[in-house]
Design an enzyme around this catalytic site. Sequence first.
Site, PDB file in Angstrom:
ATOM      1  N   ILE A  78       3.080  -3.888  13.902  1.00 55.27           N
ATOM      2  CA  ILE A  78       2.137  -2.806  14.146  1.00 55.27           C
ATOM      3  C   ILE A  78       1.519  -2.942  15.536  1.00 55.27           C
ATOM      4  CG2 ILE A  78       0.012  -1.680  13.379  1.00 55.27           C
ATOM      5  CD1 ILE A  78       2.466  -1.263  11.544  1.00 55.27           C
ATOM      6  N   THR A 116      -6.178  -2.924  10.950  1.00 56.30           N
ATOM      7  CA  THR A 116      -4.968  -2.216  10.517  1.00 56.30           C
ATOM      8  C   THR A 116      -4.482  -2.746   9.172  1.00 56.30           C
ATOM      9  OG1 THR A 116      -3.475  -3.698  11.712  1.00 56.30           O
ATOM     10  CG2 THR A 116      -4.289  -1.774  12.907  1.00 56.30           C
ATOM     11  N   CYS A 134      -0.679   1.719   5.155  1.00 51.75           N
ATOM     12  CA  CYS A 134       0.284   2.781   5.452  1.00 51.75           C
ATOM     13  C   CYS A 134       0.473   3.682   4.234  1.00 51.75           C
ATOM     14  CB  CYS A 134       1.617   2.183   5.893  1.00 51.75           C
ATOM     15  SG  CYS A 134       2.357   1.032   4.715  1.00 51.75           S
ATOM     16  N   THR A 135       0.501   3.096   3.040  1.00 52.57           N
ATOM     17  CA  THR A 135       0.705   3.882   1.822  1.00 52.57           C
ATOM     18  C   THR A 135      -0.515   4.742   1.511  1.00 52.57           C
ATOM     19  OG1 THR A 135       2.207   2.193   0.945  1.00 52.57           O
ATOM     20  CG2 THR A 135       1.291   3.750  -0.636  1.00 52.57           C
ATOM     21  N   THR A 191       8.846  -6.105   4.313  1.00 51.03           N
ATOM     22  CA  THR A 191       7.976  -6.403   5.448  1.00 51.03           C
ATOM     23  C   THR A 191       8.095  -7.871   5.828  1.00 51.03           C
ATOM     24  OG1 THR A 191       6.032  -7.030   4.146  1.00 51.03           O
ATOM     25  CG2 THR A 191       6.336  -4.680   4.592  1.00 51.03           C
ATOM     26  N   ASN A 192       7.435  -8.219   6.932  1.00 51.25           N
ATOM     27  CA  ASN A 192       7.512  -9.577   7.457  1.00 51.25           C
ATOM     28  C   ASN A 192       6.853 -10.592   6.535  1.00 51.25           C
ATOM     29  OD1 ASN A 192       8.554 -11.001   9.758  1.00 51.25           O
ATOM     30  ND2 ASN A 192       6.452 -11.440  10.366  1.00 51.25           N
ATOM     31  N   ARG A 215       9.466  -3.154  -3.434  1.00 54.39           N
ATOM     32  CA  ARG A 215      10.021  -3.383  -2.099  1.00 54.39           C
ATOM     33  C   ARG A 215      11.548  -3.332  -2.200  1.00 54.39           C
ATOM     34  NH1 ARG A 215       6.296  -6.143   1.363  1.00 54.39           N
ATOM     35  NH2 ARG A 215       4.240  -5.281   0.843  1.00 54.39           N
ATOM     36  N   ASN A 255       6.384   3.731   7.548  1.00 51.36           N
ATOM     37  CA  ASN A 255       5.271   2.834   7.296  1.00 51.36           C
ATOM     38  C   ASN A 255       4.896   1.985   8.513  1.00 51.36           C
ATOM     39  OD1 ASN A 255       7.938   1.854   5.816  1.00 51.36           O
ATOM     40  ND2 ASN A 255       6.977   0.022   6.684  1.00 51.36           N
TER      41      ASN A 255
END
Length: 479
Positions: A140, A256, A287-288, A317-318, A368, A451
């Site tokens: 991000i 964020t 984001c969701t 995601t990471n 996910r 996202n």
Amino acid sequence: MTAVNDDSFTNWKNREEIAESMIPIIGKLHREQDVTVLLHSRSLVNKSVVSILKTHRFARQIAGAELSVTETMPFLQALTTLDLGPSQIDLGMLAATYKKDDRGLSVEEFTAEAVAGATGDNKIERREPRDVVLYGFGRIGRLVARLLIEKAGGLRLRAIVVRGGGDQDIVKRASLLRRDSIHGQFQGTITVDEANSKIIANGNEIKVIYSNDPTSVDYTAYGINNAILIDNTGKWRDREGLSKHLRPGIDKVVLTAPGKGDVPNVVHGVNHDMIKPDEQILSCASCTTNAIVPPLKAMADEYGVLRGHVETIHSFTNDQNLLDNYHSSDRRGRSAPLNMVITETGAASAVAKALPDLDATITGSSIRVPVPDVSIAILSLQLGRETTRAEVLDYLRDVSLTSPLKRQIDFTTAPDAVSSDFIGSRHASIVDAGPTKVEGDNAILYLWYDNEFGYSCQVIRVVQHVSGVEYPTYPAPAV
């Protein structure tokens, strides 16, 4: 057949020529008067000829007919005759509202009236750029950096704060900004000044500050003042932790990730205007949350919502592991690119913070899946009244075009749309008309969202708002 093809080709070349002539006009308005020219909420600044034509063609998906540059060029030319101040002006909205106007006004007269709030004595003065600091430089953080560099006229990225790395740390971070496996090449030039610990991107000098503790940094020592700090790490999520960033040179902190406790969770377009001027700490939620709250508000405003459930099919995601390994969360330790992984989402509970007047129970869960970006939220609602699929789609199409939520909600009728089609979308969510289901007072919406990038755009909108450089849009969207 040949004649038809020749006519089509000639028409294309003519439109190409018009689009090419639009570019210097759009650039001059943006550079000299801080006017951003939009087309159905999509910026035309720094766009190519083909991109301008494709953006015009996009209107066919929404409005049912392609918008031609021959229709919008007269409005653009009319703008050049006006004493415009900083603003955003939507050519698509101008063309659409002009068609509905029956007063017999010329394009020049109509345009002058529609943008009167940005001209003459009404225009606002261009504000000095606001300093911005990024704390963290992950997925991000780097996308927000790209957007800040793109919008350098109002927001100025002065520094990034990261933990110290090994050899050539700054070179490697610059390389990650320059090339992205999902979002492509950085649009511009990047050089590195290792001696002074700086990254220079499109002429913006960005200081790289190494620190493991936010309380150890004095930003005024780097010439940074009254800055907005964007925390991309998610390490601190409550007011006490985020207050550590309020160091000399920092005026506000934007998180964020979902905020905890009394930290306001802000979804731009929905509740950003409720931010108190003296609020120093706020969150952009997740984001969701940003993907579901705008369409949820739209549906609640029109139909009422009694209860709902959101199921998010989310890209990995990471935070997950490439291969099975230890993880503090049970299932997230399993290989992300090889599995669908059931996990939790806080998006449903975050709705209450963004929409406190919504008297409805919203539940949520998440899976996910093995894609690196773009997710889809399936929003199942019990409405306050019965309706039809056609009515809901017409309503949401109109919301995406003309309402105050048009920057948050996009709309597609493409029958073959898949997740990768929405990489790079600047909207918080995209309503997919095809699978939408409505029966009586039950509605199921399918909402795509990037996202990473779409969320980053929402973050920037919040930062623009609290910094005072979010300029008004004309014609004003219908309320």
